[in-house]
Design an enzyme around this catalytic site. Structure first.
Site, PDB file in Angstrom:
ATOM      1  N   PRO A  99       0.797  -1.230   0.000  1.00 44.28           N
ATOM      2  CA  PRO A  99       0.000   0.000   0.000  1.00 44.28           C
ATOM      3  C   PRO A  99       0.835   1.289   0.000  1.00 44.28           C
ATOM      4  O   PRO A  99       0.525   2.224  -0.738  1.00 44.28           O
ATOM      5  CB  PRO A  99      -0.823  -0.097   1.286  1.00 44.28           C
ATOM      6  CG  PRO A  99      -0.629  -1.452   1.832  1.00 44.28           C
ATOM      7  CD  PRO A  99       0.434  -2.155   1.075  1.00 44.28           C
ATOM      8  N   LYS A 100       1.868   1.321   0.822  1.00 43.84           N
ATOM      9  CA  LYS A 100       2.677   2.542   0.910  1.00 43.84           C
ATOM     10  C   LYS A 100       3.359   2.853  -0.426  1.00 43.84           C
ATOM     11  O   LYS A 100       3.326   3.980  -0.923  1.00 43.84           O
ATOM     12  CB  LYS A 100       3.711   2.380   2.033  1.00 43.84           C
ATOM     13  CG  LYS A 100       5.031   3.093   1.878  1.00 43.84           C
ATOM     14  CD  LYS A 100       4.913   4.585   2.028  1.00 43.84           C
ATOM     15  CE  LYS A 100       6.261   5.258   2.278  1.00 43.84           C
ATOM     16  NZ  LYS A 100       7.256   5.091   1.227  1.00 43.84           N
ATOM     17  N   VAL A 101       3.998   1.829  -1.000  1.00 45.20           N
ATOM     18  CA  VAL A 101       4.713   2.026  -2.258  1.00 45.20           C
ATOM     19  C   VAL A 101       3.738   2.330  -3.397  1.00 45.20           C
ATOM     20  O   VAL A 101       4.001   3.179  -4.254  1.00 45.20           O
ATOM     21  CB  VAL A 101       5.590   0.798  -2.574  1.00 45.20           C
ATOM     22  CG1 VAL A 101       6.131   0.848  -3.993  1.00 45.20           C
ATOM     23  CG2 VAL A 101       6.745   0.712  -1.588  1.00 45.20           C
ATOM     24  N   ALA A 102       2.581   1.685  -3.392  1.00 43.88           N
ATOM     25  CA  ALA A 102       1.584   1.933  -4.434  1.00 43.88           C
ATOM     26  C   ALA A 102       1.144   3.397  -4.422  1.00 43.88           C
ATOM     27  O   ALA A 102       1.047   4.040  -5.478  1.00 43.88           O
ATOM     28  CB  ALA A 102       0.375   1.012  -4.240  1.00 43.88           C
ATOM     29  N   CYS A 139       2.864   5.915  -3.293  1.00 44.99           N
ATOM     30  CA  CYS A 139       4.004   6.717  -3.751  1.00 44.99           C
ATOM     31  C   CYS A 139       4.098   6.712  -5.276  1.00 44.99           C
ATOM     32  O   CYS A 139       4.356   7.743  -5.893  1.00 44.99           O
ATOM     33  CB  CYS A 139       5.311   6.188  -3.168  1.00 44.99           C
ATOM     34  SG  CYS A 139       5.605   6.721  -1.491  1.00 44.99           S
TER      35      CYS A 139
END
Length: 324
Positions: free
Chosen positions: A246-249, A251
């Site tokens: 979720p975090k990288v998506a 970003c």
DNA sequence: TTCCAGGTAGTCG
DNA sequence: CGACTACCTGGA
């Protein structure tokens, strides 16, 4: 024979270039700084173009370019406007931040801070995967290593610059030194040092994710389609890439596609939001993300950026660390 | 020296 | 589904 251009871009609302470079945004490493200008190579219309940028005494952007081929000034300035989010009206953002007493203090700390976008979506996918790492310093080195080992090299008056490798190239790179060695079969040179593999770039166990993701971008996932999708649909699509949670998506969508409604939720934003809005409570990261997206809407990406920089500069970040 | 951080993937119940 | 741990690497 190099073509050169020199022009000015005036900004209507605040811009602080060095703050934007040095605010820890993991979309691309800070540019090379030389003689007061920030330098970086871009591909514009598939042509290499060195951009040199500085802020003059009245705050406008002073641009100098160098390129083997003639490039329309309009294309160059539109790239610069995109990278530094110059089309965002920060005064509107500040009106929005002013309405929330928790957010209004961030304005003074962050005046002119803008979203610093990636060169292109693919580069953003890979550098975002590499950013799920502990230190900005190591992340910076990793991205630079990848460019230097497998990107295309171009020479300009201020030195050599490298592009980011294409999905096809990066998808075919050896994961670790053993694999690199095996590719030599019996033609192994004597004192050979294995450094042309992804693990040698300090990305650790993310090496296999990066290679697989590059292959998927090349073969399966069409990044161009993402730009037109509804946010959650695009989010679910990039989540399919290995190494993308979720975090990288978020970003990727924020920095690679300019989706300002993204609210990337890392441990720091979680701590900051809990401290400001839910003191004493422990929320799950998806709850923080939902809170951010619902409350901050189209400004969510900026709120995340401003809160983090504010927390860092005001000492809040340190106190949140100690409390643990 | 050991331990820990950072987000994701994988495993277990 | 939720809780837990392994994964790498370099800095404390």
């Amino acid at each position: 024979m190099k073509k050169k251009l020199n022009f000015i871009i005036k900004n209507k609302t605040p811009l602080n270039l060095s703050l934007t470079f040095n605010s820890g945004q993991t979309s691309q490493p800070p540019w090379k700084e030389e003689k007061g200008y920030f330098h970086e190579l871009f591909m514009i219309d598939r042509e290499p173009c060195l951009l040199k940028v500085r802020q003059d005494s009245v705050g406008s952007l002073d641009i100098v370019t160098e390129s083997p081929e003639d490039l329309p000034k309009k294309k160059i300035s539109s790239k610069i406007r995109e990278i530094f989010s110059l089309n965002d009206d920060l005064n509107q953002l500040y009106d929005f931040l002013s309405e929330d007493p928790k957010l209004s203090p961030t304005i003074d700390f962050c005046k002119g801070l803008r979203l610093f976008k990636a060169h292109n979506p693919f580069e953003c996918v890979i550098s975002s995967i590499a950013s799920s790492n502990c230190s900005i310093l190591r992340w910076t080195r990793s991205v630079q290593d990848i460019k230097q080992k497998w990107g295309e090299k171009y020479h300009f008056s201020s030195g050599y610059f490298y592009t980011f490798p294409s999905p096809a190239v990066l998808g075919g790179v050896p994961e670790h030194d053993l694999e690199e060695m095996q590719r030599f079969e019996d033609n192994l040179p004597g004192e050979f040092v294995f450094e042309n593999n992804l693990k040698a770039c300090g990305v650790g166990y993310r090496a296999k994710y990066i290679i697989k993701a590059a292959q998927m971008v090349r073969e399966d996932i069409n990044l161009k389609k993402l730009a037109k999708m509804k946010y959650e649909m695009a989010f679910d699509t990039v989540l399919e890439l290995p190494g993308v949670g979720p975090k990288v998506a978020d970003c990727i969508l924020l920095y690679g596609f300019g989706r300002g409604e993204a609210f990337p939720t890392d441990v720091w934003i979680k701590r900051i939001i809990e401290h400001l809005y839910f003191p004493g409570e422990d929320l799950k990261p998806p709850e923080i993300r939902e809170f951010g997206m619902e409350n901050f809407g189209q400004y969510a990406g900026y709120v995340q950026l401003y809160l983090f920089h504010y927390a860092r500069k005001s000492g809040l970040l340190d106190s949140l660390q100690k409390k643990k």
